[in-house]
Design an enzyme around this catalytic site. Structure first.
Site, short mmCIF file in Angstrom:
data_model
loop_
_atom_site.label_atom_id
_atom_site.label_comp_id
_atom_site.label_asym_id
_atom_site.label_seq_id
_atom_site.Cartn_x
_atom_site.Cartn_y
_atom_site.Cartn_z
CG ASP A 98 -2.23 0.62 1.01
OD1 ASP A 98 -3.25 0.04 1.42
OD2 ASP A 98 -2.25 1.70 0.37
CG ASP A 195 -4.22 5.81 0.83
OD1 ASP A 195 -5.19 5.06 0.98
OD2 ASP A 195 -4.09 6.89 1.44
CD GLU A 250 -8.48 4.76 -1.75
OE1 GLU A 250 -7.55 5.47 -1.36
OE2 GLU A 250 -9.41 4.42 -1.01
CG HIS A 323 -9.02 -1.05 4.29
ND1 HIS A 323 -8.71 -1.04 2.94
CD2 HIS A 323 -8.62 0.15 4.76
CE1 HIS A 323 -8.14 0.10 2.63
NE2 HIS A 323 -8.08 0.85 3.71
CG ASP A 324 -11.19 2.55 3.42
OD1 ASP A 324 -10.52 2.89 2.43
OD2 ASP A 324 -10.73 2.53 4.59
O1 TEU Z 1 -9.30 5.92 1.72
C1 TEU Z 1 -9.67 7.08 1.08
C2 TEU Z 1 -11.12 7.27 0.93
O2 TEU Z 1 -11.51 8.30 0.44
C3 TEU Z 1 -12.17 6.25 1.27
O3 TEU Z 1 -11.60 5.15 1.83
C4 TEU Z 1 -13.17 6.88 2.24
O4 TEU Z 1 -13.66 8.04 1.68
C5 TEU Z 1 -12.49 7.20 3.56
O5 TEU Z 1 -12.31 5.95 4.18
C6 TEU Z 1 -13.38 8.14 4.39
O6 TEU Z 1 -14.67 7.65 4.43
C7 TEU Z 1 -7.89 5.70 1.81
C8 TEU Z 1 -7.64 4.48 2.67
O7 TEU Z 1 -8.20 3.33 2.03
C9 TEU Z 1 -8.30 4.74 4.01
O8 TEU Z 1 -8.22 3.59 4.85
C10 TEU Z 1 -7.57 5.91 4.66
O9 TEU Z 1 -8.23 6.25 5.86
C11 TEU Z 1 -7.54 7.13 3.74
O10 TEU Z 1 -7.24 6.82 2.38
C12 TEU Z 1 -6.45 8.08 4.19
O11 TEU Z 1 -5.20 7.48 3.95
#
Ligand code: TEU
Ligand code: CA
Length: 549
Positions: A98, A195, A250, A323-324
């Site tokens: 990542d 990311d 991403e 994971h989000d």
């Molecule tokens: O996530 C960015 C992101 O915009 C989405 O995952 C979502 O909008 C965010 O989780 C807020 O709701 C990436 C990573 O996958 C996430 O785990 C990190 O928190 C984020 O970037 C910052 O690095």
């Protein structure tokens, strides 16, 4: 269409903190992953995407990096990492890391120096302003500018205040990042998931945003900045093009009509992106805890439109959770009455569509959302910030708890459920976050012992995909656009044709023109396939037909 190994791969995302704890401290670690490499090989996946394991104060659980070249203590040592990478390669799998370079931790050496004084050589590694320049808000709520008492100036952080945004306009930043990337690639890492890479070019006039909905702010203010393609083409030229690797960006905020700028084969930027149009469908103007109704026809249309927009000159990824986001069987399936069937149906979709599929840890078991009964059980900074904001605004936190239970990221971060032992065999200690109480029913050991399990269905789908290149490189056409229950599509090339029928509903669903003359049914969620000839699908029934042309 050029053939490439990363187009033929099936990615499996590992959130190490919740995958397997080997030393009883309640936190997943690298040795834990090593213990499970045979399990992953049995599943049949070939690329492991490892969420951050770099040194971090864990404000955002690793997405706030303090040292890019050091393994965070709780995950283990660099020797453990080297052993993992070797174990992955020995099994013929690949590992992508990542890459989090839109921001660092505020405890990173660069930021510690940058904030020392306005004249520090690292000052311009970040964005500093004498006054707060605009009304930008963080993804995690609150202002995106933080006042720092050392020099009294304000710095930009699109995420938490402990995640200051790097200034990519500064060539020294880019040189340091490319050096770090080469460090990992020279160790033999097989690529990167990047990311929020669509955010790295800021609109440096820093004007106020006039957009209301956060999705508009994401697309038009934070993402797709004026130099994002210049930076990615430079990164490609200086680093990526020198290795046989996979890159997936991403791409928050990237609309389909800009996708090819990132992944077009002639662009020399990235191989593919994770886009979020389907993932943000149910988020209202205020984001994920401000939900709106979604509709199935639009869900299908998003996939069909992205395929049309990208597949001829670039390449897509296909995923329904990570994971989000909430667990896909809870969000897009039916995680109670038809949990197994809908988990298999969703697996059928991501593994027969056109694009590199990405399976999130636990989806192969049909793991579900968790709905903890109280805020204290949750760990995500996004939830903590949301609760503070709701209380400050005088809104009822119980209403928020309902949204958190349904839409929060911690739904995907409950520990992997390995067996029926204490804490589902994830740890001998106390897990950093509670295990989902349904682990007695849903766990890898039970799945592996059951030939009809979700796990073995994934395994068979992955083998089917690998055996039939038409499922990777074949054309795609949706065939039931306006049906309110059915997602049906065909894949074909000069040698074969596949037809897929997915009933995304709790009711039976009639299907016209069931494929005949030469088609045979090759897979279905077994419980429902006693009546393959009947032109009716039972709730959450998935069927795959194929014929040689
Ligand atoms: O996530 C960015 C992101 O915009 C989405 O995952 C979502 O909008 C965010 O989780 C807020 O709701 C990436 C990573 O996958 C996430 O785990 C990190 O928190 C984020 O970037 C910052 O690095
Ligand atoms: Ca551990």
């Amino acid at each position: 269409m050029k053939k490439r190994w990363w187009k033929e791969a099936v990615i499996y995302e590992i959130y190490p903190r919740s995958f397997k704890d080997s030393n009883g401290d309640g936190v997943g670690d690298l040795q834990g992953i090593i213990q499970k490499l045979d399990y992953l090989q049995d599943l049949g996946v070939d690329v492991l995407w490892l969420c951050p394991v770099y040194d971090s104060p864990n404000d955002d659980y690793g997405y706030d990096i303090r040292d890019y070249r050091k393994i965070i203590k709780e995950a283990g040592s660099m020797d453990d990492f080297d052993e993992l990478l070797d174990g992955v390669h020995k099994r013929g799998m690949k590992l992508i890391m990542d890459l989090v370079v839109n921001h660092t931790s505020d405890e990173h050496e660069w930021f510690r120096k940058s904030r020392q004084s306005k004249s520090n050589p690292y000052r311009d590694y970040y964005f500093w302003k004498p006054e707060k320049p605009n009304n930008w808000q963080s993804f995690f709520g609150g202002d995106a500018w933080e006042n720092d008492d050392k020099t009294g100036e304000w710095y930009l952080h699109l995420f938490t205040r402990k995640q200051p945004d790097l200034n990519w306009e500064n060539p020294d930043v880019r040189i340091d990042i490319y050096k770090m990337m080469r460090y990992w690639l020279d160790k033999g890492v097989d690529g990167f998931r990047m990311d929020v890479i669509s955010l790295i070019s800021k609109r440096t006039d820093f004007k106020d945003t006039t957009y209301e909905a956060f999705s508009d702010v994401m697309e038009h203010v934070y993402a797709n900045g004026p130099r994002v393609h210049a930076f990615l083409q430079e990164m490609n030229q200086k680093v990526l093009s020198q290795y046989d690797i996979m890159t997936v960006g991403e791409a928050v905020g990237v609309p389909k009509d800009q996708a090819l700028l990132y992944v077009g084969e002639d662009r020399n930027e990235l191989h593919m992106i994770f886009h979020f149009e389907h993932m943000h469908m149910d988020a209202g103007p205020g984001g994920r805890f401000d939900p709106i109704e979604t509709d199935f026809i639009r869900f299908k249309k998003i996939f069909t439109e992205w395929d049309k927009a990208v597949s001829q000159k670039g390449w897509n990824s296909i995923f329904l959770d990570n994971h989000d986001y909430p667990r896909m069987v809870s969000r897009f399936g039916n995680d109670s009455e038809y949990r197994k069937e809908s988990a298999k149906l969703l697996a059928t979709m991501i593994l027969t569509m056109r694009g590199t599929p990405c399976i999130y840890q636990g989806s192969e078991l049909g793991m579900t959302n968790v709905a903890y009964p109280q805020f204290e059980d949750y760990r995500d900074v996004e939830i903590k910030n949301a609760k503070e904001a709701w209380v400050k605004a005088g809104k009822d936190p119980d209403e928020l708890l309902g949204y958190v239970q349904k839409y929060s990221r911690d739904n995907a971060r409950t520990p992997m459920q390995w067996n029926r032992d204490k804490h589902a065999g994830f740890t001998d200690g106390t897990p950093w976050i509670n295990v989902n109480p349904n682990y007695m029913e849903i766990n890898a050991e039970s799945e592996l012992d059951d030939a009809d399990s979700v796990f073995w269905f994934y395994n068979r789908l992955i083998s089917l995909r690998k055996k039939h290149p038409v499922l990777i490189y074949g054309d795609f056409e949706q065939t039931d656009n306006d049906h309110t229950q059915l997602f049906a599509y065909r894949r074909w090339n000069e040698a074969e044709e596949f037809r897929v029928y997915l009933n995304f509903s709790d009711e039976t669903c009639d299907i016209e023109n069931l494929p005949k003359n030469g088609f045979e049914m090759v897979m279905a969620n077994q419980l429902y396939s006693e009546s393959p000839e009947e032109d009716r699908l039972l709730p959450w029934e998935a069927r795959i037909y194929s014929k040689s042309v």
